[in-house]
Scaffold this motif. Sequence first.
Motif, PDB file in Angstrom:
ATOM      1  N   VAL A  42       0.859  -1.190   0.000  1.00 38.21           N
ATOM      2  CA  VAL A  42       0.000   0.000   0.000  1.00 38.21           C
ATOM      3  C   VAL A  42       0.891   1.236   0.000  1.00 38.21           C
ATOM      4  O   VAL A  42       1.846   1.321   0.788  1.00 38.21           O
ATOM      5  N   GLN A  43       0.588   2.181  -0.849  1.00 35.58           N
ATOM      6  CA  GLN A  43       1.330   3.427  -0.864  1.00 35.58           C
ATOM      7  C   GLN A  43       0.895   4.298   0.324  1.00 35.58           C
ATOM      8  O   GLN A  43      -0.312   4.438   0.578  1.00 35.58           O
ATOM      9  N   PRO A  44       1.838   4.882   1.058  1.00 38.46           N
ATOM     10  CA  PRO A  44       1.455   5.728   2.200  1.00 38.46           C
ATOM     11  C   PRO A  44       0.438   6.807   1.822  1.00 38.46           C
ATOM     12  O   PRO A  44      -0.459   7.113   2.610  1.00 38.46           O
ATOM     13  N   GLY A  45       0.571   7.376   0.619  1.00 43.30           N
ATOM     14  CA  GLY A  45      -0.359   8.418   0.211  1.00 43.30           C
ATOM     15  C   GLY A  45      -1.742   7.911  -0.132  1.00 43.30           C
ATOM     16  O   GLY A  45      -2.697   8.689  -0.206  1.00 43.30           O
ATOM     17  N   ASP A  46      -1.874   6.597  -0.357  1.00 38.10           N
ATOM     18  CA  ASP A  46      -3.191   6.016  -0.623  1.00 38.10           C
ATOM     19  C   ASP A  46      -3.922   5.656   0.659  1.00 38.10           C
ATOM     20  O   ASP A  46      -5.143   5.745   0.736  1.00 38.10           O
ATOM     21  N   PHE A  49      -2.822   4.421   7.189  1.00 32.05           N
ATOM     22  CA  PHE A  49      -3.214   3.441   8.210  1.00 32.05           C
ATOM     23  C   PHE A  49      -2.862   2.036   7.737  1.00 32.05           C
ATOM     24  O   PHE A  49      -2.252   1.253   8.474  1.00 32.05           O
ATOM     25  N   LEU A  50      -3.247   1.685   6.500  1.00 29.78           N
ATOM     26  CA  LEU A  50      -2.986   0.345   5.989  1.00 29.78           C
ATOM     27  C   LEU A  50      -1.499   0.128   5.722  1.00 29.78           C
ATOM     28  O   LEU A  50      -0.981  -0.972   5.927  1.00 29.78           O
ATOM     29  N   PHE A  51      -0.805   1.157   5.249  1.00 24.68           N
ATOM     30  CA  PHE A  51       0.629   1.033   5.048  1.00 24.68           C
ATOM     31  C   PHE A  51       1.307   0.654   6.364  1.00 24.68           C
ATOM     32  O   PHE A  51       2.171  -0.223   6.411  1.00 24.68           O
ATOM     33  N   ALA A  52       0.913   1.295   7.438  1.00 24.66           N
ATOM     34  CA  ALA A  52       1.543   1.060   8.737  1.00 24.66           C
ATOM     35  C   ALA A  52       1.048  -0.207   9.418  1.00 24.66           C
ATOM     36  O   ALA A  52       1.801  -0.832  10.177  1.00 24.66           O
ATOM     37  N   SER A  53      -0.189  -0.621   9.153  1.00 21.19           N
ATOM     38  CA  SER A  53      -0.799  -1.692   9.955  1.00 21.19           C
ATOM     39  C   SER A  53      -1.657  -2.654   9.144  1.00 21.19           C
ATOM     40  O   SER A  53      -2.413  -3.440   9.729  1.00 21.19           O
ATOM     41  N   GLY A  54      -1.577  -2.625   7.831  1.00 21.13           N
ATOM     42  CA  GLY A  54      -2.467  -3.454   7.015  1.00 21.13           C
ATOM     43  C   GLY A  54      -2.290  -4.938   7.231  1.00 21.13           C
ATOM     44  O   GLY A  54      -3.279  -5.693   7.301  1.00 21.13           O
ATOM     45  N   GLN A 660      -2.585  10.280  -5.512  1.00 18.75           N
ATOM     46  CA  GLN A 660      -2.824   9.298  -4.468  1.00 18.75           C
ATOM     47  C   GLN A 660      -4.018   9.748  -3.619  1.00 18.75           C
ATOM     48  O   GLN A 660      -4.309  10.943  -3.499  1.00 18.75           O
ATOM     49  N   ARG A 661      -4.698   8.772  -3.021  1.00 16.84           N
ATOM     50  CA  ARG A 661      -6.020   9.009  -2.439  1.00 16.84           C
ATOM     51  C   ARG A 661      -6.037  10.117  -1.399  1.00 16.84           C
ATOM     52  O   ARG A 661      -6.951  10.947  -1.376  1.00 16.84           O
ATOM     53  N   TYR A 662      -5.039  10.137  -0.529  1.00 13.46           N
ATOM     54  CA  TYR A 662      -5.077  11.086   0.577  1.00 13.46           C
ATOM     55  C   TYR A 662      -4.064  12.222   0.420  1.00 13.46           C
ATOM     56  O   TYR A 662      -3.787  12.937   1.382  1.00 13.46           O
ATOM     57  N   TYR A 663      -3.572  12.390  -0.778  1.00 11.38           N
ATOM     58  CA  TYR A 663      -2.676  13.516  -1.041  1.00 11.38           C
ATOM     59  C   TYR A 663      -3.455  14.829  -0.953  1.00 11.38           C
ATOM     60  O   TYR A 663      -4.577  14.949  -1.443  1.00 11.38           O
ATOM     61  N   LEU A 664      -2.840  15.807  -0.318  1.00 12.04           N
ATOM     62  CA  LEU A 664      -3.382  17.165  -0.291  1.00 12.04           C
ATOM     63  C   LEU A 664      -2.311  18.112  -0.820  1.00 12.04           C
ATOM     64  O   LEU A 664      -1.138  18.017  -0.419  1.00 12.04           O
ATOM     65  N   ALA A 665      -2.714  19.009  -1.704  1.00  9.67           N
ATOM     66  CA  ALA A 665      -1.788  20.044  -2.159  1.00  9.67           C
ATOM     67  C   ALA A 665      -1.388  20.911  -0.967  1.00  9.67           C
ATOM     68  O   ALA A 665      -2.149  21.037   0.005  1.00  9.67           O
TER      69      ALA A 665
END
Length: 673
Positions: A42-46, A49-54, A660-665
């Motif tokens: 999982v990409q951290p920007g997607d 939570f899942l990247f760290a604990s998926g 990526q899903r949770y990217y913010l400018a």
Amino acid sequence: MRGWIAAALLSGACATGALAGDSVRPAIGSFGFDTAGMDRSVQPGDDFFLFASGAWERQLAIPADRAYYGVWDELDEKALRDTRAILEEDAGTPGSKPGDFYASFVDQAAADAKGVAPLHPALAAIDAAASREALAAEHGTMERMGVSAFFRFRIGPDDKAPDQYIPQLWQGGLGLPDRDYYLKDDAATAANRAAYLTYLTQLLTLSGRVSAADAPARAKAVFDFERQLAAAHWTRADTRDVDKAYNKWTPADFAAKAPGYPWVAYFRAVGAEASAALLACQPTAFAGEARLYAATPLATLKDHAALRLLDGYAPYLSQDFVAARFAYRGKALNGVPEDQPRWKRGVQTVETFMGEAVGKDYVARHFPPATKAAADTLVRNLIAAMDGRLRRLDWMAPATRAKAVAKLASFTPKIGYPDRWRDYSALFIRRDDLVGNVMRASRFEHQRQLNHLGQPIDRAEWFMTPMEINAYANPSLNEVVFPAAVLQPPFFDPHADPAINYGGIGAIIGHEISHHFDDQGRKYDKNGALVDWWTAEDVKRFKMLTDRLVAQANGYEVLPGVHVQGDLTLGENIADLAGITIAYDAYHATLAGKPAPIIDGLTGDQRFFLGFAQVWRTKIRESALRQQVKIDFHAPDHQRALTTRNIDAWYAAFGARPGQRYYLAPDQRIRIW
């Protein structure tokens, strides 16, 4: 220990992490973090939570007696086992009150033999009430027994005169978790209502007050009454507004502004008859409840009071009551397959009623002085980091900023355990009388609170036990409080990498510190008084920022069609954002300008943010998640881990990028403190 504030952050040996040459390894992994639980696909920007604990989440089976399970719950299980060991030793010691209380709970056979008989006198008193005045007096008597029948009564500091105690009254009378459970018509909520109606019917039947044939109709009458109460109740979002909730009424005001309820009889029974004033925390709700009380048949009001009593004491009665309550509160509301074993419930009961009597032994065994000293240092560092943020704040007027700095300087951190333990010598406990023990302990605590009236504020008092896996901020006392049990791995480990400690417990400590400056905590000054000390422009600029945070939370869909309530969770979301921000500052200050080492291929910043994500490692059942979104001031833990998307350093650490899903400018990232 009041007013800790550091001119500069501590470094070197005071960094509260593993020291050079330290031969003691961290409790988890090579540096205090479970790398095996990550999902690097999982990409951290997607989804950070899942990247760290998926991987951890996929492999975890939620224990059958839990609605959810995560790091907090792992610590809770440990604290329960540790406390059980103390209580079982105490149970073998003649005359030990905590031991006798615990022994009375775990004796299932005795509870089954007594059935509902221990409640017969209290139920008979309700049935004997020949008038609404007499029943209101029983409401007060029930409050002394630990059951809020119609209103919830508390003693606490007066928000606008925080050096004085004042009685406080809150809306009550509902058996479902919140007004929305009565008023919304989605399928899940309707199923909860049906389960509740079944439960009420069972309680009436099991109590012997009502025949099986009559119980459904009488339960339905109580439910319909509660549904009307729910319509009069405030929403949770309105209730958390401290300005709206501050309404000082005299006893005469209650009679004039909320006619229909026998206030004099209630206040006399609950112990507030001599009070010149009380806080009416939801005044329009009281008016509505009082009207309904006057208009509802006395027989239904008696059934309602009896059901509130039966529900409150069901955990201490025979197994048929315990099972009925669990089928509703455990299975129906939270989707939990099995009730907790009796020993766990026994530990929790003793902690509730005699927590500090057990806490003294718990601290001696499980919170060594070295851990407390390291935690004290970390807290000082976090307070200093918040001080730095306040001093550099560019959207707040200089005069207001100076007052904010002064407020922080007057903080009282409480770490681990109370300086003075409560005295339970006047509490009578019998080894063969569980319900009696609960009644006497409830009355003991009620009287302890009443004794505060007219006395100086007890600034040494704690509102959690040392065994609780939690923390809190108290705006009236301008304090933050961290029990011993929460200061353990993986939240805090003196032998772990400092990045993990600051990302874990550091962000939690920062969270609690910042609560004094969230949308409600900011309204209290350095003395704990509810007073308007911000300029109108400060408030306007702050609200522009917090409105964006509300919108961000509203955008999180946790289940199809179910979104986080941004207005309900605003205070906690502000604190999460501030907590990780100041914890990051504090961590970097401990580096004293030197680069952090690379450990297991991870930079210091990466380890810091992973430590933060691991704090929110939780898996939750769907029913429990639905309930949390409806009633909890906290967002679900998955979404709390996504707070990192507002932090510039997180992007630099993990390379999150557009698309990526949770990217913010950068201009969309929310920065408050």
